[in-house]
Design a protein around this motif. Structure first.
Motif, short mmCIF file in Angstrom:
data_model
loop_
_atom_site.label_atom_id
_atom_site.label_comp_id
_atom_site.label_asym_id
_atom_site.label_seq_id
_atom_site.Cartn_x
_atom_site.Cartn_y
_atom_site.Cartn_z
N GLU A 131 5.35 -1.79 -11.49
CA GLU A 131 5.80 -0.58 -12.17
C GLU A 131 5.23 0.68 -11.50
O GLU A 131 5.96 1.66 -11.28
CB GLU A 131 5.38 -0.62 -13.65
N GLN A 132 3.96 0.63 -11.14
CA GLN A 132 3.31 1.80 -10.55
C GLN A 132 3.88 2.13 -9.18
O GLN A 132 3.94 3.30 -8.78
CB GLN A 132 1.80 1.54 -10.45
N GLY A 133 4.31 1.11 -8.44
CA GLY A 133 4.83 1.32 -7.10
C GLY A 133 6.17 2.04 -7.05
O GLY A 133 6.64 2.43 -5.98
N LEU A 134 6.78 2.25 -8.22
CA LEU A 134 8.04 2.97 -8.29
C LEU A 134 7.84 4.45 -8.56
O LEU A 134 8.79 5.24 -8.44
CB LEU A 134 8.92 2.38 -9.40
N LEU A 135 6.61 4.86 -8.89
CA LEU A 135 6.36 6.21 -9.38
C LEU A 135 6.01 7.19 -8.25
O LEU A 135 5.25 6.86 -7.34
CB LEU A 135 5.21 6.19 -10.39
N PRO A 136 6.55 8.42 -8.34
CA PRO A 136 6.16 9.48 -7.39
C PRO A 136 4.65 9.71 -7.46
O PRO A 136 4.05 9.63 -8.53
CB PRO A 136 6.92 10.70 -7.89
N GLY A 137 4.06 10.01 -6.32
CA GLY A 137 2.62 10.19 -6.27
C GLY A 137 1.88 8.92 -5.93
O GLY A 137 0.71 8.96 -5.53
N PHE A 138 2.56 7.79 -6.06
CA PHE A 138 1.99 6.50 -5.68
C PHE A 138 2.86 5.82 -4.63
O PHE A 138 2.36 5.26 -3.66
CB PHE A 138 1.84 5.59 -6.91
N ASP A 140 4.94 5.29 -1.40
CA ASP A 140 4.90 5.87 -0.05
C ASP A 140 3.76 6.89 0.09
O ASP A 140 3.93 7.91 0.77
CB ASP A 140 6.23 6.56 0.29
N SER A 141 2.61 6.63 -0.53
CA SER A 141 1.57 7.64 -0.63
C SER A 141 0.24 7.30 0.02
O SER A 141 -0.55 8.20 0.29
CB SER A 141 1.31 7.97 -2.11
N PRO A 162 5.42 -0.95 -1.12
CA PRO A 162 5.94 0.31 -1.65
C PRO A 162 4.89 1.42 -1.78
O PRO A 162 5.22 2.60 -1.72
CB PRO A 162 6.49 -0.09 -3.03
N PHE A 163 3.62 1.05 -1.93
CA PHE A 163 2.56 2.05 -2.05
C PHE A 163 2.23 2.73 -0.72
O PHE A 163 1.66 3.82 -0.69
CB PHE A 163 1.27 1.41 -2.57
N VAL A 164 2.56 2.08 0.40
CA VAL A 164 2.10 2.52 1.72
C VAL A 164 3.04 3.54 2.32
O VAL A 164 4.26 3.38 2.29
CB VAL A 164 1.96 1.31 2.67
N LYS A 165 2.47 4.62 2.86
CA LYS A 165 3.29 5.62 3.54
C LYS A 165 3.75 5.09 4.89
O LYS A 165 3.12 4.18 5.46
CB LYS A 165 2.49 6.92 3.74
N THR A 210 -13.32 -19.66 7.63
CA THR A 210 -12.59 -18.70 8.45
C THR A 210 -11.42 -18.16 7.64
O THR A 210 -10.66 -18.93 7.05
CB THR A 210 -12.06 -19.35 9.74
N HIS A 211 -11.30 -16.86 7.59
CA HIS A 211 -10.22 -16.21 6.86
C HIS A 211 -9.34 -15.41 7.81
O HIS A 211 -9.64 -15.27 8.99
CB HIS A 211 -10.77 -15.30 5.76
N ARG A 212 -8.26 -14.89 7.29
CA ARG A 212 -7.29 -14.13 8.09
C ARG A 212 -6.86 -12.87 7.35
O ARG A 212 -6.67 -12.88 6.14
CB ARG A 212 -6.06 -15.00 8.37
N VAL A 213 -6.72 -11.80 8.12
CA VAL A 213 -6.08 -10.59 7.60
C VAL A 213 -4.72 -10.46 8.30
O VAL A 213 -4.66 -10.43 9.53
CB VAL A 213 -6.92 -9.32 7.85
N VAL A 214 -3.67 -10.42 7.51
CA VAL A 214 -2.33 -10.15 8.04
C VAL A 214 -2.13 -8.63 7.96
O VAL A 214 -2.12 -8.06 6.88
CB VAL A 214 -1.24 -10.87 7.22
N VAL A 215 -2.02 -7.99 9.13
CA VAL A 215 -1.89 -6.53 9.19
C VAL A 215 -0.41 -6.18 9.33
O VAL A 215 0.22 -6.54 10.33
CB VAL A 215 -2.70 -5.94 10.36
N ILE A 216 0.12 -5.50 8.32
CA ILE A 216 1.55 -5.16 8.29
C ILE A 216 1.70 -3.65 8.29
O ILE A 216 1.21 -2.96 7.39
CB ILE A 216 2.22 -5.75 7.03
N GLU A 217 2.33 -3.12 9.31
CA GLU A 217 2.55 -1.68 9.38
C GLU A 217 3.83 -1.31 8.64
O GLU A 217 4.83 -2.04 8.69
CB GLU A 217 2.65 -1.22 10.83
N LYS A 218 3.79 -0.18 7.96
CA LYS A 218 4.99 0.34 7.28
C LYS A 218 5.76 1.18 8.30
O LYS A 218 5.30 2.25 8.72
CB LYS A 218 4.57 1.19 6.08
N VAL A 219 6.91 0.70 8.71
CA VAL A 219 7.67 1.39 9.76
C VAL A 219 8.87 2.16 9.22
O VAL A 219 9.45 2.99 9.92
CB VAL A 219 8.13 0.39 10.85
#
Length: 238
Positions: A131-138, A140-141, A162-165, A210-219
């Protein structure tokens, strides 16, 4: 706990990148977590040495695959006991951190932690991510979103991207055997505006884990209407 954290940060090559006070503050945070855990379900870990390694050092590993310096913003989705967001805030004092969780009593405790450790720039947010990811201010922020949840990567990406610019990154903390999960999520990641740019595998110092970080860029921006309702996401994952 402080010594384990200090030695672990050194082993990860992070000592010069973080304040000298970091090990002591992380140890204090860990002690507060274990104490609160006696009356609130925060973590399955009960031992201080394991909390130091599998919580604090595990969270610190994100500094090896993302530049969080320079007044960046990060939202920790489904923060739980504050991981990795609170730990990252201690390690990178100028990082602005938003800790999102659906349980208010956990957030109340995290506010107490931030106050006790004199941390500014920590915001707690009682909300559901879809729900929060749909709101302005959050939407693409944020420069970064992070999640350490055990949810399937397809669901995590729909909740977090959706939160990531555009130009920012989603840091998904997963196990190293997530190749099948990653493959299944590939089309959904692309649809949501993301692109996997790296997989960072790391040993947790002092353990055989051993752990992994999957790094995903917002394009590109996430299409309107996403994230969907939780039930819809579970029934029809992207």
């Amino acid at each position: 706990m402080e010594q384990i954290i200090s030695e672990g940060l050194a082993a990860m090559g992070l000592t010069g990148q973080v304040p000298e006070s970091s090990p002591a503050l992380l140890a204090r945070y860990g002690s507060m977590m274990l104490e609160k855990n006696q009356v609130m379900n925060l973590t399955a870990i009960r031992e201080s040495d394991q909390a130091a390694r599998l919580h604090m050092l595990d969270s610190a590993a994100l500094l090896r695959c993302a530049d969080l310096q320079g007044g960046k913003t990060l939202i920790d989705v489904g923060t739980g006991a504050g991981l990795p967001g609170m730990a990252l805030k201690i390690l990178i004092p100028d990082l602005s951190v938003t800790l999102l969780d659906s349980l208010q009593k956990r957030l109340d405790w995290l506010d107490e932690v931030a106050s006790t450790l004199d941390l500014s720039g920590v915001t707690t947010l009682h909300a559901r991510a879809e729900e929060q990811g749909l709101l302005p201010g959050f939407r693409d922020s944020f420069d970064f979103a992070a999640a350490r949840a055990v949810a399937d990567l397809r669901l995590l990406c729909e909740l977090c991207l959706p939160f990531v610019k555009v130009g920012g990154k989603f840091l998904a903390m997963k196990s190293v055997d997530c190749d099948e999960e990653l493959s299944a999520a590939a089309s959904g990641i692309s649809f949501l505006g993301g692109k996997v740019i790296s997989l960072y595998d790391y040993p947790v110092p002092g353990t055989d884990v051993t752990h992994r970080v999957v790094v995903i860029e917002k394009v590109s921006p996430t299409p309107k209407g996403y994230p969907r309702r939780w039930a819809k996401m579970q029934k029809q994952p992207l």
